[in-house]
Write an enzyme that holds these catalytic residues in place. Structure first.
Site, PDB file in Angstrom:
ATOM      1  N   ASP A 180      36.798  47.227  44.676  1.00 35.35           N
ATOM      2  CA  ASP A 180      38.150  47.699  44.395  1.00 35.35           C
ATOM      3  C   ASP A 180      39.051  47.340  45.567  1.00 35.35           C
ATOM      4  O   ASP A 180      38.587  47.198  46.704  1.00 35.35           O
ATOM      5  CB  ASP A 180      38.148  49.220  44.212  1.00 35.35           C
ATOM      6  CG  ASP A 180      37.231  49.674  43.092  1.00 35.35           C
ATOM      7  OD1 ASP A 180      37.318  49.098  42.002  1.00 35.35           O
ATOM      8  OD2 ASP A 180      36.421  50.591  43.323  1.00 35.35           O
TER       9      ASP A 180
ATOM     10  N   ASP B 231      37.265  44.506  39.702  1.00 32.27           N
ATOM     11  CA  ASP B 231      36.983  45.886  39.333  1.00 32.27           C
ATOM     12  C   ASP B 231      38.316  46.638  39.357  1.00 32.27           C
ATOM     13  O   ASP B 231      39.250  46.233  38.703  1.00 32.27           O
ATOM     14  CB  ASP B 231      35.928  46.489  40.257  1.00 32.27           C
ATOM     15  CG  ASP B 231      35.277  47.736  39.674  1.00 32.27           C
ATOM     16  OD1 ASP B 231      35.614  48.114  38.531  1.00 32.27           O
ATOM     17  OD2 ASP B 231      34.434  48.336  40.351  1.00 32.27           O
TER      18      ASP B 231
ATOM     19  N   ASP C  72      40.734  53.354  43.241  1.00 28.21           N
ATOM     20  CA  ASP C  72      39.869  54.377  42.650  1.00 28.21           C
ATOM     21  C   ASP C  72      39.756  55.572  43.583  1.00 28.21           C
ATOM     22  O   ASP C  72      39.655  55.411  44.815  1.00 28.21           O
ATOM     23  CB  ASP C  72      38.472  53.817  42.368  1.00 28.21           C
ATOM     24  CG  ASP C  72      38.429  52.925  41.126  1.00 28.21           C
ATOM     25  OD1 ASP C  72      39.493  52.749  40.481  1.00 28.21           O
ATOM     26  OD2 ASP C  72      37.354  52.397  40.802  1.00 28.21           O
TER      27      ASP C  72
ATOM     28  N   ARG D 131      43.483  52.417  32.197  1.00 26.53           N
ATOM     29  CA  ARG D 131      43.195  53.247  33.368  1.00 26.53           C
ATOM     30  C   ARG D 131      44.391  53.356  34.319  1.00 26.53           C
ATOM     31  O   ARG D 131      44.342  52.919  35.458  1.00 26.53           O
ATOM     32  CB  ARG D 131      41.993  52.709  34.142  1.00 26.53           C
ATOM     33  CG  ARG D 131      40.712  52.640  33.336  1.00 26.53           C
ATOM     34  CD  ARG D 131      39.558  52.157  34.194  1.00 26.53           C
ATOM     35  NE  ARG D 131      38.324  52.017  33.415  1.00 26.53           N
ATOM     36  CZ  ARG D 131      37.175  51.566  33.903  1.00 26.53           C
ATOM     37  NH1 ARG D 131      37.113  51.207  35.182  1.00 26.53           N
ATOM     38  NH2 ARG D 131      36.112  51.456  33.136  1.00 26.53           N
TER      39      ARG D 131
END
Length: 436
Positions: free
Chosen positions: A216, A255, A259, A312
């Site tokens: 990430d 990815d 996060d 997301r």
């Protein structure tokens, strides 16, 4: 150590941005407190989201002159992160620094050959009933481990990382804010790292196989009091649309962009631009992580711009997430799944946001139900019209009925703007290079 240390008066400079006051004000109650002009010395306002809870978020604002660094390479950046023990530090990134400047081949283990990898694990040869194994998979894993060691940067507690001017950033690196407290990241363009060595999983995706990638752009893992502010996070030079296909599946090399996982708590994400990415943001990365995540993952997202994202934004598990005054832009011709993912035991409050959907996209898809969890969605505008996101979702997707009422009301908010004004406000002020 090849890191230039400078006294503040040498490297401090104001970043002038149209529409921003010369002096930043932090509002606490009815009093306004002047902030320093140097963005590296600025701290999160006393009511600015979950990151302000308790001790608040000050990063490296108290750093002495010996712990202020200006870096221009990835090597200097990682050295500055390691230097100085637990002392507060400010790391000023000048220009665009590249964690993969030598290219993916620099990480490859001797004997690894992608064409041989494809030949060995072609479903026509290997099938779909067992994970890959053997020489080329072992060499791929060794190559991936070398990339992992090279592109991850562990951020210590009491640190501020800030870009200098309008063109500072990080390409191909992954900022790991893991198990620490009190971190600030501001004014950077973060180009999402690409996984040079994705793994083929023949058994994934309902038995048809899939390419799985790591890394990430920014990870907040088990950390507390984190402020992510005025950054641009994007796929940049490597959009998913340019990725090749092998075995009938996209060779996925990305990815997430940001996060927040594994017991992280008290995080404010403000005035960022999230651009051109698929799996944008997870808040909670597993339904089975209740031991770490229950009662935590409290995150505020405000005044961010999401453009060209697929899904997301965020997907939420467990957390009390406050999302207000954000602008989501879904353009004609782009791939789109949803904005908010409603996951296990989540309690999302999504209010006063603006959504701009191109013709053909339904507002019913703004919400996506993954698990039974109530949410609050009030005073949101779609294409300039007040829209009850839960009602329109339930009317058009009755098989995934959502329940209204998150059961809590956010109190840690700065000025809440009219959602009708949000596209203009966020469009002119969010992202790197626009810090006040």
């Amino acid at each position: 150590m090849n890191v230039r240390k400078c006294h503040d008066h040498v490297i401090t400079r104001a970043v002038a941005v149209a529409g921003c006051a010369a002096l930043v004000l932090s509002v606490s109650g009815t009093a306004a407190q002047a902030q320093p002009r140097d963005p590296g010395r600025q701290t999160l306002g006393a009511t600015d989201g979950w990151g302000a809870h308790g001790t608040g978020t000050t990063g490296g604002a108290r750093a002495d002159a010996e712990h202020v660094y200006t870096v221009t390479t990835w090597e200097e950046f990682r050295a500055a992160l390691k230097d100085g023990g637990s002392a507060p530090r400010i790391i000023k990134v000048k220009g665009m620094i590249d964690a993969v400047s030598a290219g993916c081949d620099a990480f490859a283990a001797e004997g690894y050959d992608f064409q041989k990898y494809l030949a060995a694990y072609d479903p026509a040869v290997w099938g779909h009933d067992k994970p890959v194994s053997g020489e080329q998979e072992e060499l791929r894993a060794a190559s991936a481990a070398e990339q992992d060691r090279s592109i991850k940067a562990a951020v210590p507690a009491n640190t501020t990382i800030v870009g200098v001017g309008r063109d500072a950033g990080i390409r191909g690196g992954s900022l790991q804010i893991k198990g620490v407290d009190n971190v600030i990241v501001r004014n950077l363009t973060v180009e999402a790292p690409i996984d040079c060595f994705p793994q083929w999983d023949p058994t994934d995706d309902n038995g048809t196989g899939a390419w799985n990638s790591e890394y990430d752009g920014v990870v907040v893992y088990g950390s507390t009091h984190v402020w992510i502010d005025h950054n641009t996070l994007t796929d940049g030079r490597y959009p998913d649309s340019a990725l090749p296909t092998y075995f009938g599946k996209v060779y996925q090399q990305h990815d997430g962009l940001l996060d927040v996982v594994r017991g992280a708590d008290y995080v404010t994400v403000s005035w960022n631009s999230f651009k051109d990415h698929d799996k944008t943001m997870l808040i909670g990365n597993s339904d089975s992580a209740a031991a770490d995540d229950a009662g935590k993952l409290k995150v505020t997202l405000h005044h961010n711009r999401f453009e060209g994202i697929v899904e997301r934004a965020p997907r939420v598990r467990f957390g009390q997430v406050d999302s207000y005054n954000n602008h989501f832009v879904i353009a004609k011709g782009q791939k789109w799944g949803y904005v908010y993912g409603i996951g296990k035991d989540s309690r999302l409050v999504a209010e006063h946001n603006a959504f701009t959907l191109a013709q053909g996209f339904s507002p019913a898809k703004i919400l996506k139900k993954w698990s039974e969890a109530p949410l609050t969605a009030a005073n949101n505008y779609v294409n300039g019209e007040l829209t009850d996101l839960i009602a329109v979702h339930n009317a058009q997707i009755p098989s995934e009925t959502l329940q209204s009422g998150a059961g809590w009301q956010p109190v840690l908010r700065t000025k809440v703007d009219s959602p009708k004004a949000v596209p203009g406000i966020v469009g002119s002020r969010a992202g790197a290079g626009r810090i006040c």
